[in-house]
Design a protein around this motif. Structure first.
Motif, PDB file in Angstrom:
ATOM      1  N   PHE A   1       2.005  11.678  -2.262  1.00 12.74           N
ATOM      2  CA  PHE A   1       1.700  10.266  -2.415  1.00 12.74           C
ATOM      3  C   PHE A   1       2.843   9.614  -3.184  1.00 12.74           C
ATOM      4  O   PHE A   1       3.308  10.132  -4.195  1.00 12.74           O
ATOM      5  CB  PHE A   1       0.384  10.102  -3.196  1.00 12.74           C
ATOM      6  N   VAL A   2       3.307   8.453  -2.689  1.00 17.88           N
ATOM      7  CA  VAL A   2       4.399   7.748  -3.352  1.00 17.88           C
ATOM      8  C   VAL A   2       3.874   6.516  -4.075  1.00 17.88           C
ATOM      9  O   VAL A   2       4.045   6.368  -5.273  1.00 17.88           O
ATOM     10  CB  VAL A   2       5.515   7.366  -2.349  1.00 17.88           C
ATOM     11  N   GLU A   3       3.222   5.623  -3.337  1.00 21.88           N
ATOM     12  CA  GLU A   3       2.668   4.433  -3.980  1.00 21.88           C
ATOM     13  C   GLU A   3       1.710   3.699  -3.049  1.00 21.88           C
ATOM     14  O   GLU A   3       1.791   3.842  -1.835  1.00 21.88           O
ATOM     15  CB  GLU A   3       3.767   3.469  -4.428  1.00 21.88           C
ATOM     16  N   LYS A   4       0.821   2.952  -3.662  1.00 23.28           N
ATOM     17  CA  LYS A   4      -0.042   2.040  -2.915  1.00 23.28           C
ATOM     18  C   LYS A   4       0.498   0.636  -3.145  1.00 23.28           C
ATOM     19  O   LYS A   4       0.598   0.178  -4.283  1.00 23.28           O
ATOM     20  CB  LYS A   4      -1.494   2.130  -3.381  1.00 23.28           C
ATOM     21  N   ARG A   5       0.861  -0.030  -2.064  1.00 24.37           N
ATOM     22  CA  ARG A   5       1.438  -1.363  -2.174  1.00 24.37           C
ATOM     23  C   ARG A   5       0.351  -2.416  -2.348  1.00 24.37           C
ATOM     24  O   ARG A   5      -0.820  -2.164  -2.070  1.00 24.37           O
ATOM     25  CB  ARG A   5       2.258  -1.688  -0.921  1.00 24.37           C
ATOM     26  N   GLU A   6       0.746  -3.580  -2.803  1.00 25.77           N
ATOM     27  CA  GLU A   6      -0.197  -4.678  -3.006  1.00 25.77           C
ATOM     28  C   GLU A   6      -0.869  -5.108  -1.710  1.00 25.77           C
ATOM     29  O   GLU A   6      -1.989  -5.605  -1.728  1.00 25.77           O
ATOM     30  CB  GLU A   6       0.507  -5.871  -3.651  1.00 25.77           C
ATOM     31  N   ASP A   7      -0.211  -4.910  -0.575  1.00 24.61           N
ATOM     32  CA  ASP A   7      -0.781  -5.320   0.713  1.00 24.61           C
ATOM     33  C   ASP A   7      -1.740  -4.278   1.289  1.00 24.61           C
ATOM     34  O   ASP A   7      -2.227  -4.419   2.408  1.00 24.61           O
ATOM     35  CB  ASP A   7       0.316  -5.651   1.722  1.00 24.61           C
ATOM     36  N   GLY A   8      -2.028  -3.207   0.515  1.00 20.06           N
ATOM     37  CA  GLY A   8      -3.002  -2.207   0.941  1.00 20.06           C
ATOM     38  C   GLY A   8      -2.416  -1.024   1.695  1.00 20.06           C
ATOM     39  O   GLY A   8      -3.149  -0.105   2.067  1.00 20.06           O
ATOM     40  N   PHE A   9      -1.117  -1.021   1.925  1.00 22.28           N
ATOM     41  CA  PHE A   9      -0.485   0.106   2.604  1.00 22.28           C
ATOM     42  C   PHE A   9      -0.126   1.195   1.597  1.00 22.28           C
ATOM     43  O   PHE A   9       0.187   0.918   0.440  1.00 22.28           O
ATOM     44  CB  PHE A   9       0.772  -0.341   3.356  1.00 22.28           C
ATOM     45  N   VAL A  10      -0.159   2.436   2.061  1.00 23.39           N
ATOM     46  CA  VAL A  10       0.185   3.587   1.230  1.00 23.39           C
ATOM     47  C   VAL A  10       1.481   4.188   1.758  1.00 23.39           C
ATOM     48  O   VAL A  10       1.612   4.463   2.951  1.00 23.39           O
ATOM     49  CB  VAL A  10      -0.941   4.649   1.271  1.00 23.39           C
ATOM     50  N   LEU A  11       2.442   4.373   0.860  1.00 23.43           N
ATOM     51  CA  LEU A  11       3.692   5.049   1.183  1.00 23.43           C
ATOM     52  C   LEU A  11       3.539   6.510   0.789  1.00 23.43           C
ATOM     53  O   LEU A  11       3.061   6.818  -0.299  1.00 23.43           O
ATOM     54  CB  LEU A  11       4.856   4.450   0.403  1.00 23.43           C
ATOM     55  N   PHE A  12       3.954   7.424   1.668  1.00 24.97           N
ATOM     56  CA  PHE A  12       3.834   8.841   1.374  1.00 24.97           C
ATOM     57  C   PHE A  12       4.839   9.633   2.184  1.00 24.97           C
ATOM     58  O   PHE A  12       5.432   9.140   3.132  1.00 24.97           O
ATOM     59  CB  PHE A  12       2.407   9.340   1.637  1.00 24.97           C
ATOM     60  N   GLU A  13       5.033  10.877   1.766  1.00 27.10           N
ATOM     61  CA  GLU A  13       5.905  11.804   2.475  1.00 27.10           C
ATOM     62  C   GLU A  13       5.022  12.852   3.141  1.00 27.10           C
ATOM     63  O   GLU A  13       4.113  13.393   2.513  1.00 27.10           O
ATOM     64  CB  GLU A  13       6.870  12.473   1.498  1.00 27.10           C
TER      65      GLU A  13
ATOM     66  N   GLU B   1       9.166  10.119   5.756  1.00 26.51           N
ATOM     67  CA  GLU B   1       8.560   9.073   4.944  1.00 26.51           C
ATOM     68  C   GLU B   1       7.659   8.255   5.855  1.00 26.51           C
ATOM     69  O   GLU B   1       8.085   7.836   6.934  1.00 26.51           O
ATOM     70  CB  GLU B   1       9.632   8.193   4.323  1.00 26.51           C
ATOM     71  N   MET B   2       6.424   8.054   5.427  1.00 26.26           N
ATOM     72  CA  MET B   2       5.453   7.367   6.283  1.00 26.26           C
ATOM     73  C   MET B   2       4.738   6.275   5.508  1.00 26.26           C
ATOM     74  O   MET B   2       4.727   6.277   4.281  1.00 26.26           O
ATOM     75  CB  MET B   2       4.447   8.375   6.846  1.00 26.26           C
ATOM     76  N   ILE B   3       4.110   5.366   6.262  1.00 26.46           N
ATOM     77  CA  ILE B   3       3.334   4.285   5.677  1.00 26.46           C
ATOM     78  C   ILE B   3       2.120   4.034   6.571  1.00 26.46           C
ATOM     79  O   ILE B   3       2.260   3.957   7.791  1.00 26.46           O
ATOM     80  CB  ILE B   3       4.187   3.006   5.498  1.00 26.46           C
ATOM     81  N   LEU B   4       0.944   3.970   5.965  1.00 24.17           N
ATOM     82  CA  LEU B   4      -0.298   3.700   6.685  1.00 24.17           C
ATOM     83  C   LEU B   4      -1.190   2.811   5.828  1.00 24.17           C
ATOM     84  O   LEU B   4      -1.063   2.805   4.599  1.00 24.17           O
ATOM     85  CB  LEU B   4      -1.056   5.001   6.979  1.00 24.17           C
ATOM     86  N   LYS B   5      -2.119   2.111   6.470  1.00 23.48           N
ATOM     87  CA  LYS B   5      -3.150   1.415   5.709  1.00 23.48           C
ATOM     88  C   LYS B   5      -3.925   2.473   4.938  1.00 23.48           C
ATOM     89  O   LYS B   5      -4.063   3.613   5.389  1.00 23.48           O
ATOM     90  CB  LYS B   5      -4.094   0.655   6.642  1.00 23.48           C
ATOM     91  N   GLU B   6      -4.466   2.098   3.785  1.00 24.13           N
ATOM     92  CA  GLU B   6      -5.122   3.085   2.915  1.00 24.13           C
ATOM     93  C   GLU B   6      -6.211   3.870   3.638  1.00 24.13           C
ATOM     94  O   GLU B   6      -6.267   5.101   3.538  1.00 24.13           O
ATOM     95  CB  GLU B   6      -5.709   2.401   1.687  1.00 24.13           C
ATOM     96  N   GLU B   7      -7.058   3.190   4.405  1.00 28.82           N
ATOM     97  CA  GLU B   7      -8.139   3.903   5.090  1.00 28.82           C
ATOM     98  C   GLU B   7      -7.594   4.870   6.143  1.00 28.82           C
ATOM     99  O   GLU B   7      -8.140   5.959   6.345  1.00 28.82           O
ATOM    100  CB  GLU B   7      -9.162   2.931   5.702  1.00 28.82           C
ATOM    101  N   ASP B   8      -6.497   4.500   6.799  1.00 30.06           N
ATOM    102  CA  ASP B   8      -5.869   5.392   7.779  1.00 30.06           C
ATOM    103  C   ASP B   8      -5.190   6.579   7.096  1.00 30.06           C
ATOM    104  O   ASP B   8      -5.179   7.690   7.629  1.00 30.06           O
ATOM    105  CB  ASP B   8      -4.870   4.629   8.640  1.00 30.06           C
TER     106      ASP B   8
END
Length: 84
Positions: free
Chosen positions: A14-26, A37-44
């Motif tokens: 886990f890298v970070e949860k952005r203010e717009d609700g997306f999660v950055l992760f590896e 490096e990937m990015i998804l909505k938190e629920e996804d």
């Protein structure tokens, strides 16, 4: 003894949860050092981790070597200047 590459193992850092609700992760398959490096909505993100059966990694289990010039992430390019 070196552990064999196992494509069944899946890793997420886990890298970070952005203010717009997306999660950055590896995300890595087989070896945590080789990742995308990937990015998804938190629920996804939650669904993705569950479906992949990931092992969560962090600084303690797989530290990032900040002193290594070859150890950088794409997101670093937005925050650092690369001089010639």
């Amino acid at each position: 003894m070196v552990e064999q590459f196992n494509p069944e193992k899946r890793f997420v850092r886990f890298v970070e949860k952005r203010e717009d609700g997306f999660v950055l992760f590896e995300f890595a398959v087989g070896e945590p050092e080789i990742f995308a490096e990937m990015i998804l909505k938190e629920e996804d993100y939650v669904i993705f981790c569950k479906e992949q059966g990931v092992v969560m990694i962090d600084e303690d289990s797989n530290p990032i070597d900040e002193g290594n010039d070859f150890e950088w992430r794409l997101r670093d390019a937005t925050q650092k200047r690369i001089d010639k």
